[in-house]
Design an enzyme around this catalytic site. Structure first.
Site, PDB file in Angstrom:
ATOM      1  N   ARG A 105      89.380 -44.818 -41.428  1.00  0.00           N
ATOM      2  CA  ARG A 105      88.277 -45.625 -41.926  1.00  0.00           C
ATOM      3  C   ARG A 105      88.434 -45.895 -43.420  1.00  0.00           C
ATOM      4  NH1 ARG A 105      83.205 -41.953 -39.782  1.00  0.00           N
ATOM      5  NH2 ARG A 105      83.729 -41.911 -37.562  1.00  0.00           N
ATOM      6  N   ASP A 122      85.571 -47.056 -46.476  1.00  0.00           N
ATOM      7  CA  ASP A 122      84.134 -47.205 -46.665  1.00  0.00           C
ATOM      8  C   ASP A 122      83.772 -48.604 -47.154  1.00  0.00           C
ATOM      9  OD1 ASP A 122      83.619 -44.611 -45.860  1.00  0.00           O
ATOM     10  OD2 ASP A 122      83.696 -43.799 -47.892  1.00  0.00           O
ATOM     11  N   ARG A 172      87.422 -41.080 -53.927  1.00  0.00           N
ATOM     12  CA  ARG A 172      86.449 -41.486 -54.951  1.00  0.00           C
ATOM     13  C   ARG A 172      85.817 -40.278 -55.637  1.00  0.00           C
ATOM     14  NH1 ARG A 172      82.491 -45.078 -51.775  1.00  0.00           N
ATOM     15  NH2 ARG A 172      81.423 -45.177 -53.803  1.00  0.00           N
TER      16      ARG A 172
END
Length: 253
Positions: free
Chosen positions: A54, A56, A199
């Site tokens: 995935r 985001d 992040r």
């Protein structure tokens, strides 16, 4: 007639700005949904894809990989041209390769790489593709701290809470900052990543670079397994999924 199933890997890139991430979800515009609709339109039957992982909301990919299966159909010589014409301008498919029937875009990936881009000047050509900062952090300290990441394997402190994972162990092979003109790039490679991990790492290393945390604090933060001990997540728009490596023997052509 006997049915023959072929599995294909697609290599693609996308600008994550308009999308609510990769994975299909209700009442949200996602990359996976766009791809499945385009493939289903082209082949005139439902097509479902599985991505390498995935990304985001707002995160980009200069390289993403997904797989899909086809029964009793051939792709055709104009497949790439035709499918790219169907897809929105923010998504481009670069290659398609037939793989072994049990090859898996997610589970067969050996390494994944991301980079994070920071710019210190206003640049209209990087709008939405970099995080603009106005002060320069101490890159030497951030690189010193980045090497500490290679000494650990449990990164629960950098994971989004309430994620559906069995464990928080990752093997990081590379983590380094690179100063390039008026940009600062962070490169990281691992066997797997947790949700929000890159992040959170960038945000924590920046706190060290700006003197809000010390290099020696990073060991304590990682060992705490507490997300609140790490730094605030960096902006999504500077993050790119950039490379995915697979065993060469999964490819059939």
């Amino acid at each position: 007639m006997n049915e023959t199933t072929n599995r294909y890997f697609l290599e693609l890139s996308y600008h994550g700005g308009p999308f609510h991430g990769w994975q299909i979800q209700q009442n949200a515009f996602t990359v996976q949904e766009c791809l499945e609709k385009a493939l289903s339109t082209y082949f005139r039957e439902p097509i479902f894809i599985m991505g390498s992982g995935r990304t985001d909301t707002g995160v980009h990919a200069s390289m993403q990989v997904c797989h899909f299966d086809m029964k009793n159909q051939v792709l055709g010589d104009n497949f790439l041209k035709a499918i790219n014409a169907i897809l929105p301008k923010e998504i481009a498919i670069h290659s398609v390769r037939r793989v072994k029937p049990d090859a898996h875009a997610r589970f067969d990936a050996i390494k994944r790489s991301y980079f994070y881009r920071i710019t210190f000047t206003k640049n209209p050509f990087l709008e939405g593709l970099a995080w603009q900062l106005f002060h320069h952090p101490d890159v030497e300290k951030m690189n010193e701290a980045a090497q500490i990441l290679l000494q650990h394997e449990d990164f629960e402190c950098f994971s989004k809470v309430h994620t559906e994972v069995n464990h928080f162990r990752c093997k990081i092979y590379e983590a380094r900052w690179e100063q390039k003109d008026d940009q600062l790039l962070f490169h990281i490679t691992a066997n797997r990543f947790l949700r929000g991990m890159v992040r959170a790492i960038v945000g924590t290393l920046l706190e060290i670079g700006f003197g809000h945390k010390q290099v020696e604090d990073l060991d304590r933060i990682i060992l705490s397994k507490d997300r609140t001990q790490a730094g605030k997540a960096a902006s999504a728009k500077g993050l790119f999924l950039s490379q995915i490596e697979y065993p060469t023997d999964i490819y059939l052509d």
